[in-house]
Design an enzyme around this catalytic site. Structure first.
Site, PDB file in Angstrom:
ATOM      1  N   TYR A 195      -2.941   0.636  -7.274  1.00  0.00           N
ATOM      2  CA  TYR A 195      -1.942   0.687  -8.677  1.00  0.00           C
ATOM      3  C   TYR A 195      -1.099   0.280  -7.647  1.00  0.00           C
ATOM      4  O   TYR A 195      -0.872   1.419  -6.582  1.00  0.00           O
ATOM      5  CB  TYR A 195      -2.196   1.443  -9.572  1.00  0.00           C
ATOM      6  CG  TYR A 195      -0.470   2.042  -9.994  1.00  0.00           C
ATOM      7  CD1 TYR A 195      -0.671   1.633 -11.054  1.00  0.00           C
ATOM      8  CD2 TYR A 195       0.072   3.129  -9.562  1.00  0.00           C
ATOM      9  CE1 TYR A 195       1.167   1.678 -12.089  1.00  0.00           C
ATOM     10  CE2 TYR A 195       1.738   3.208 -10.324  1.00  0.00           C
ATOM     11  CZ  TYR A 195       1.413   3.019 -11.081  1.00  0.00           C
ATOM     12  OH  TYR A 195       2.505   3.215 -12.196  1.00  0.00           O
ATOM     13  N   ASP A 290       0.145  -1.293   0.556  1.00  0.00           N
ATOM     14  CA  ASP A 290       0.726  -0.132  -0.088  1.00  0.00           C
ATOM     15  C   ASP A 290      -0.019   1.262   0.451  1.00  0.00           C
ATOM     16  O   ASP A 290      -1.136   1.460   0.247  1.00  0.00           O
ATOM     17  CB  ASP A 290       0.403  -0.821  -2.179  1.00  0.00           C
ATOM     18  CG  ASP A 290       1.075   0.062  -2.296  1.00  0.00           C
ATOM     19  OD1 ASP A 290       1.976   1.145  -1.698  1.00  0.00           O
ATOM     20  OD2 ASP A 290       1.022   0.645  -3.917  1.00  0.00           O
ATOM     21  N   LYS A 318       7.329   8.258  -1.724  1.00  0.00           N
ATOM     22  CA  LYS A 318       6.931   9.365  -2.079  1.00  0.00           C
ATOM     23  C   LYS A 318       6.934  10.288  -1.071  1.00  0.00           C
ATOM     24  O   LYS A 318       7.970  10.869  -0.853  1.00  0.00           O
ATOM     25  CB  LYS A 318       4.946   9.167  -2.334  1.00  0.00           C
ATOM     26  CG  LYS A 318       4.760   9.247  -3.571  1.00  0.00           C
ATOM     27  CD  LYS A 318       2.907   9.040  -3.790  1.00  0.00           C
ATOM     28  CE  LYS A 318       2.736   8.354  -4.800  1.00  0.00           C
ATOM     29  NZ  LYS A 318       2.819   8.257  -6.233  1.00  0.00           N
TER      30      LYS A 318
HETATM   31  C1  LIG Z   1      -0.454   2.871  -4.108  1.00  0.00           C
HETATM   32  C2  LIG Z   1       1.389   3.408  -4.888  1.00  0.00           C
HETATM   33  N1  LIG Z   1       1.677   2.051  -4.946  1.00  0.00           N
HETATM   34  C3  LIG Z   1       2.974   1.720  -5.870  1.00  0.00           C
HETATM   35  C4  LIG Z   1       3.279   3.416  -7.039  1.00  0.00           C
HETATM   36  C5  LIG Z   1       4.410   3.026  -7.572  1.00  0.00           C
HETATM   37  O1  LIG Z   1       5.500   3.877  -6.787  1.00  0.00           O
HETATM   38  P1  LIG Z   1       6.032   5.067  -8.443  1.00  0.00           P
HETATM   39  O2  LIG Z   1       5.366   5.538  -8.947  1.00  0.00           O
HETATM   40  O3  LIG Z   1       7.335   5.701  -6.979  1.00  0.00           O
HETATM   41  O4  LIG Z   1       7.181   3.731  -8.871  1.00  0.00           O
HETATM   42  C6  LIG Z   1       2.307   4.663  -6.804  1.00  0.00           C
HETATM   43  C7  LIG Z   1       2.675   5.281  -7.672  1.00  0.00           C
HETATM   44  O5  LIG Z   1       1.618   6.263  -7.912  1.00  0.00           O
HETATM   45  C8  LIG Z   1       1.413   4.654  -5.930  1.00  0.00           C
HETATM   46  O6  LIG Z   1       0.039   5.580  -5.671  1.00  0.00           O
END
Ligand SMILES: Cc1ncc(COP(=O)(O)O)c(C=O)c1O
Length: 478
Positions: A195, A290, A318
């Site tokens: 994700y 990511d 985060k």
């Molecule tokens: C690996 C990863 N990338 C991107 C995101 C998206 O982040 P946000 O929820 O702050 O938009 C998340 C959210 O859990 C994530 O776990």
């Protein structure tokens, strides 16, 4: 196909190498009297059954359903995959949360990752109060941005320059546009179950809430937005090679969660990250980690420090916001200098670099940098995961699981789990029953089989032992 992971935390279904201590120190029970080192101790803990009611939570959530779609502002919070209604939180501190009915929980979600030093840390709160005296948002440069940028650049091997944004989604949107701008190519490879936020090009075989709710892809995403998104199973060398053969000159980047957390906890198999580093380089494509979830969680320098592989670009979120809304993307200087206003790739944000978010991030990273932080995470998470797996085995359930430092997961399948297809073999109905019963025992895991769990510096040995005792009880009853 992928080989089993070795040397990474606890590999699937294997035993933790640590043994229970036979000689605990009385003054510091987590240390061994003879060696002085931290050691695993199993304490006898009884979990008392409280009068568990969720009446106020139910009232508030029922009202919320009329006000917000599904009653929530982010889908997984609605507990759809575990049944029942979500608990409504009133307050958090350290490793614990309290709901509006007064029930207390040991929390392994940590606001989905940011709370790695514990919720509402006193130093973070004090620093926020100081910053707040000067205002809440400037919309202009401030010195706190430099301070957090310097910390991030010093910590994360791939990052020479960084751009702060307001969420992980924004970070991934920005990094994708940058990769396309830099390479002058369109296509990307992403992995099934990974994700990268909810921007259109990533909503193809995405994990997290999309997987939890069983949505194939989201309506409203135009075909044109995903036509250049190629997908491969995680840990699958052959498919990636085939995609590069078929689209040699067109692939701008490979993006991945270096350890998947959004399909449950799935580590990369031995050499998979090395392979991606090599094949992207050979084909003039960029490698993007990511690290919104893994950044500052697997190591101070993230998964890239832990595995010793340096991508071209990295996204963060985060933890670097310490519980306030932040994301970031960064990488090699020659690539980052394409970002406006240094270069032509446009990306902007009204609240980006907000002084409160910068402050919470700075003080969270300072705490994490203290010696012993990651060793402590390693120790307690090993104990937790092994304890749960042992409890499952003793009760006759097929389970597997793993962890790295402050990130873990377990599945109700015998495993091994190398990718999202393997994860989906998990008995999700059993997970849902386990989940609800654990909640009643005062343990809050992520409400989905397809989400990783998080430990933090505020979790105590007692928290871990109480959780294992609760799991033991619940798993025997399932
Ligand atoms: C690996 C990863 N990338 C991107 C995101 C998206 O982040 P946000 O929820 O702050 O938009 C998340 C959210 O859990 C994530 O776990």
């Amino acid at each position: 196909m992928a080989a089993a992971v070795s040397g990474i935390g606890l590999s699937w279904g294997s035993k933790v190498s640590q043994r229970p201590c036979s000689s605990p120190s009385s003054s510091s029970p987590s240390r061994c009297r003879s060696s002085g080192r931290r050691c695993v101790i199993r304490m006898a803990v009884t979990v008392e059954k409280k009068n568990f009611t969720l009446q106020k939570s139910e009232e508030i959530f029922n009202a919320a359903k009329d006000l917000m779609p599904g009653g929530v502002n982010s889908p997984v919070r609605a507990f759809k995959s575990v049944g029942g209604q979500p608990i409504v939180i009133d307050s958090v501190k350290g490793s614990h949360m309290w709901d509006v009915d007064g029930n207390e929980y040991i929390d392994y979600v940590g606001s989905w990752g940011p709370a790695i030093i514990g919720h509402a840390d006193d130093k973070v709160l004090a620093a926020l109060a100081e910053t707040m005296k000067k205002g809440t948002s400037f919309g202009a440069p401030c010195a706190l941005e430099n301070e957090l940028a310097e910390m991030v650049i010093a910590a994360v091997p791939s990052i020479d320059m960084v751009r702060f944004v307001n969420s992980g989604t924004e970070a991934c949107m920005g990094v994708l546009r940058l990769a396309r701008a830099f390479t002058n190519r369109q296509k990307i490879i992403k992995f099934e179950g990974c994700y990268h936020g909810h921007a259109d090009p990533f909503l193809v075989k995405a994990g997290s809430g999309v997987a939890t709710l069983g949505l194939p892809d989201s309506p409203g995403v135009p075909k044109a937005a995903t036509i250049d998104t190629l997908t491969s199973p995680f840990n699958d060398f052959q498919t990636v090679e085939d995609l590069f053969k078929a689209h040699k000159e067109d692939i701008a980047a490979v993006i991945l969660e270096p350890v998947v957390g959004n399909a449950g906890f799935i580590p990369p198999s031995s050499d998979f990250l090395n392979f991606l580093r090599r094949i992207t380089k050979e084909n003039g494509a960029l490698l993007i980690f990511d690290e919104v979830m893994t950044g500052f969680r697997l190591a101070y320098g993230g998964a890239q420090e832990y595995f010793g592989i340096t991508p071209d670009l990295t996204t963060l979120g985060k933890i670097i916001g310490g519980g306030l809304p932040v994301g970031a993307y960064g990488g090699r200087r020659d690539i980052m200098e394409m970002v406006a206003p240094a270069g032509p790739m446009y990306q902007a944000g009204t609240l980006s670099g907000n002084p409160l978010a910068m402050t919470a991030g700075i003080h969270t990273l300072k705490r994490l940098k203290e010696p012993g932080s990651y060793e402590y995470l390693d120790k307690i998470t090993a104990e937790l995961v092994q304890g749960i797996l042992d409890a499952g085995k003793n009760a006759g359930h097929e389970m597997c699981g793993g962890y790295i430092r402050g990130m873990f997961g377990f599945f109700f399948t015998k495993g091994p789990v190398y990718n999202f297809e393997d994860a989906k073999k998990s008995d999700t109905a059993k997970f849902a029953k386990f989940y609800r019963a654990m909640l009643e025992e005062g343990v809050y895991f992520a409400p989905s089989q397809f989400e990783a769990g998080f430990t933090g510096l505020a979790h105590t040995s007692e928290d871990i032992q109480r959780t294992i005792a609760a799991a033991d009880k619940v798993l025997r009853q399932l």
